[in-house]
Structure formats: structure tokens, C-alpha cells
Scaffold this motif. Structure first.
Motif, PDB file in Angstrom:
ATOM      1  N   THR A   1      39.714  60.279 -24.169  1.00 14.41           N
ATOM      2  CA  THR A   1      40.162  58.917 -24.253  1.00 14.41           C
ATOM      3  C   THR A   1      41.585  58.383 -23.663  1.00 14.41           C
ATOM      4  O   THR A   1      41.762  56.848 -23.546  1.00 14.41           O
TER       5      THR A   1
ATOM      6  N   TYR B   1      41.515  54.852 -21.570  1.00 16.87           N
ATOM      7  CA  TYR B   1      41.791  53.611 -22.210  1.00 16.87           C
ATOM      8  C   TYR B   1      43.142  53.173 -21.951  1.00 16.87           C
ATOM      9  O   TYR B   1      43.597  52.165 -22.267  1.00 16.87           O
TER      10      TYR B   1
ATOM     11  N   ASP C   1      36.853  51.110 -28.534  1.00 17.21           N
ATOM     12  CA  ASP C   1      35.575  51.484 -28.845  1.00 17.21           C
ATOM     13  C   ASP C   1      34.676  51.466 -27.478  1.00 17.21           C
ATOM     14  O   ASP C   1      35.512  51.355 -26.438  1.00 17.21           O
ATOM     15  N   ASP C   2      33.474  51.916 -27.534  1.00 15.72           N
ATOM     16  CA  ASP C   2      32.641  51.911 -26.060  1.00 15.72           C
ATOM     17  C   ASP C   2      32.814  50.422 -25.181  1.00 15.72           C
ATOM     18  O   ASP C   2      32.603  50.596 -24.132  1.00 15.72           O
ATOM     19  N   LEU C   3      33.341  49.386 -25.985  1.00 15.15           N
ATOM     20  CA  LEU C   3      33.270  48.323 -25.220  1.00 15.15           C
ATOM     21  C   LEU C   3      34.798  47.785 -24.623  1.00 15.15           C
ATOM     22  O   LEU C   3      35.053  46.894 -23.960  1.00 15.15           O
ATOM     23  N   THR C   4      35.776  48.801 -25.110  1.00 16.24           N
ATOM     24  CA  THR C   4      37.013  48.634 -24.450  1.00 16.24           C
ATOM     25  C   THR C   4      37.165  48.943 -23.179  1.00 16.24           C
ATOM     26  O   THR C   4      36.511  49.878 -22.700  1.00 16.24           O
ATOM     27  N   GLU C   5      37.694  47.916 -22.231  1.00 15.36           N
ATOM     28  CA  GLU C   5      37.891  48.110 -20.938  1.00 15.36           C
ATOM     29  C   GLU C   5      38.882  49.138 -20.608  1.00 15.36           C
ATOM     30  O   GLU C   5      39.987  49.387 -21.230  1.00 15.36           O
TER      31      GLU C   5
ATOM     32  N   GLU D   1      33.740  59.560 -14.461  1.00 11.55           N
ATOM     33  CA  GLU D   1      32.953  59.076 -15.251  1.00 11.55           C
ATOM     34  C   GLU D   1      32.132  57.875 -14.232  1.00 11.55           C
ATOM     35  O   GLU D   1      30.976  57.702 -14.339  1.00 11.55           O
TER      36      GLU D   1
ATOM     37  N   VAL E   1      25.499  60.831 -20.373  1.00  8.55           N
ATOM     38  CA  VAL E   1      26.265  60.506 -21.581  1.00  8.55           C
ATOM     39  C   VAL E   1      27.681  61.153 -21.379  1.00  8.55           C
ATOM     40  O   VAL E   1      28.108  62.271 -20.899  1.00  8.55           O
TER      41      VAL E   1
ATOM     42  N   LEU F   1      31.415  61.347 -23.371  1.00  8.56           N
ATOM     43  CA  LEU F   1      31.951  61.668 -24.547  1.00  8.56           C
ATOM     44  C   LEU F   1      33.652  61.427 -24.004  1.00  8.56           C
ATOM     45  O   LEU F   1      34.074  62.404 -23.432  1.00  8.56           O
ATOM     46  N   ARG F   2      34.117  60.550 -24.651  1.00  7.01           N
ATOM     47  CA  ARG F   2      35.603  60.452 -24.509  1.00  7.01           C
ATOM     48  C   ARG F   2      36.353  61.033 -25.812  1.00  7.01           C
ATOM     49  O   ARG F   2      36.489  60.422 -26.678  1.00  7.01           O
TER      50      ARG F   2
END
Length: 172
Positions: free
Chosen positions: A105, A108, A117-121, A136, A151, A153-154
Motif C-alpha cells: 500500500t 499510495y 481503493d484500486d482507483l486511487t492514483e 507493478e 494480479v 496485491l497491495r
């Protein structure tokens, strides 16, 4: 069932390997150090020695057709991940069925308490976060170019026995 190859079969990889073996899958653990390879064999895993820094042992890894858990951490310095770069090149020559990469994480950065979430830049603030984001991106490029499903996973901090940052916590 597809075999599972665990690159960097350490704390998390070992647990995933046990679960996959319990489900009847062939599990191949990959570690850099010979003593870890011996430990993995003693646990009942197939185990291979390979090093993403030097390239030693990579030519014998049976990636083709495997589900691969890539849990090799990036080097401790710099802003890029040459280990994942080497891994991606290996995958181009021996395409696995799928890759699951354990990131962090930390990509982020500081979101000031906001939910992510997954859409957070991604906006890493540390070199470690930049190294993980580099990994990534390299795997995303591999997916786009070679069609290998990836896939990411953060995961937040991974703790367990003897893995808590007790000194850091005590120091505030």
C-alpha cells in the motif's frame, strides 16, 4: 491442477505454499540462499535455488504453465526494481499461466487519512514505494505485451512471529 511456483518463498510464500499443497497442488519454492532451500525441502516443498540479482539458477526454473507468486522484495536502495525487471524478461521466454505479485500500500503514499481503493492514483513518497510501483508497472507492461495475466496485491505491512517492528514502535 496447475503447479504453483513461489518466487521468494519466505514468510508469506511458505504459508501460501502450505495451503496450495494442502489443496493437492505441486508447489515449487524458490529461494536465493541454500539454507532456505534446505528448509523448504524439509517442509516437503520442491525447492530450487535462484537469484534475481545475479541471474544464477534462473535457467532451470519451470515457469511455463505455472501459477507464479512473485514475492521477491525489491532491493533496499534506488527507485527501480531490477529484480522484477529480470523476472519479467524470464517470463517472456517461459510464459507462466498467471502471475500474482505482492506489492505494498506504500505505492499510495500519504493520503492524509483518506480511504484508498484500486482507483486511487499511486503517489509513492518513499524510494521503497517507488521501487514497488516500478515493479507493478513492469509486470503491467509484461501483461500488455505478452498477454500473461497479472494480479497485483497491495498488501499493508505483513507481520507475524518475529516480524513486528517492535523497536520502531517503541521509538515512536
Amino acid at each position: 491442477m496447475k503447479p504453483v511456483l513461489i518466487m521468494g518463498c519466505g514468510y508469506v510464500g511458505e504459508r501460501v505454499g502450505h495451503r496450495m499443497a494442502h489443496e493437492g497442488r505441486r508447489v515449487i519454492g524458490v529461494a536465493r540462499h541454500p539454507e532456505r532451500v534446505r528448509e523448504l525441502k524439509a517442509m516437503g516443498f520442491e525447492a530450487l535455488q535462484a537469484d534475481l540479482d545475479t541471474g544464477e539458477g534462473l535457467d532451470v526454473l519451470p515457469l511455463a504453465g505455472c501459477l507464479v507468486l512473485h514475492s521477491v522484495p525489491p532491493p533496499s536502495e534506488g527507485r527501480v526494481d531490477p529484480r522484477t525487471a529480470r523476472f519479467a524478461e524470464l517470463c517472456r521466454r517461459q510464459p507462466p499461466e498467471k502471475i500474482v505479485y505482492i506489492s505494498t500500500t506504500g505505492v499510495y503514499g500519504d493520503q492524509g487519512g483518506a480511504q484508498v481503493d484500486d482507483l486511487t492514483e499511486p503517489s509513492p513518497m518513499t524510494d521503497r514505494g517507488h521501487r514497488r510501483l516500478d515493479a507493478e508497472k513492469r509486470l503491467g507492461q509484461l501483461m500488455a505485451e505478452a498477454g500473461i495475466p497479472v494480479v497485483v496485491l497491495r498488501a499493508p505491512g505483513i507481520y507475524g512471529p518475529f516480524r513486528l517492528p517492535v523497536a520502531r514502535i517503541q521509538a515512536g
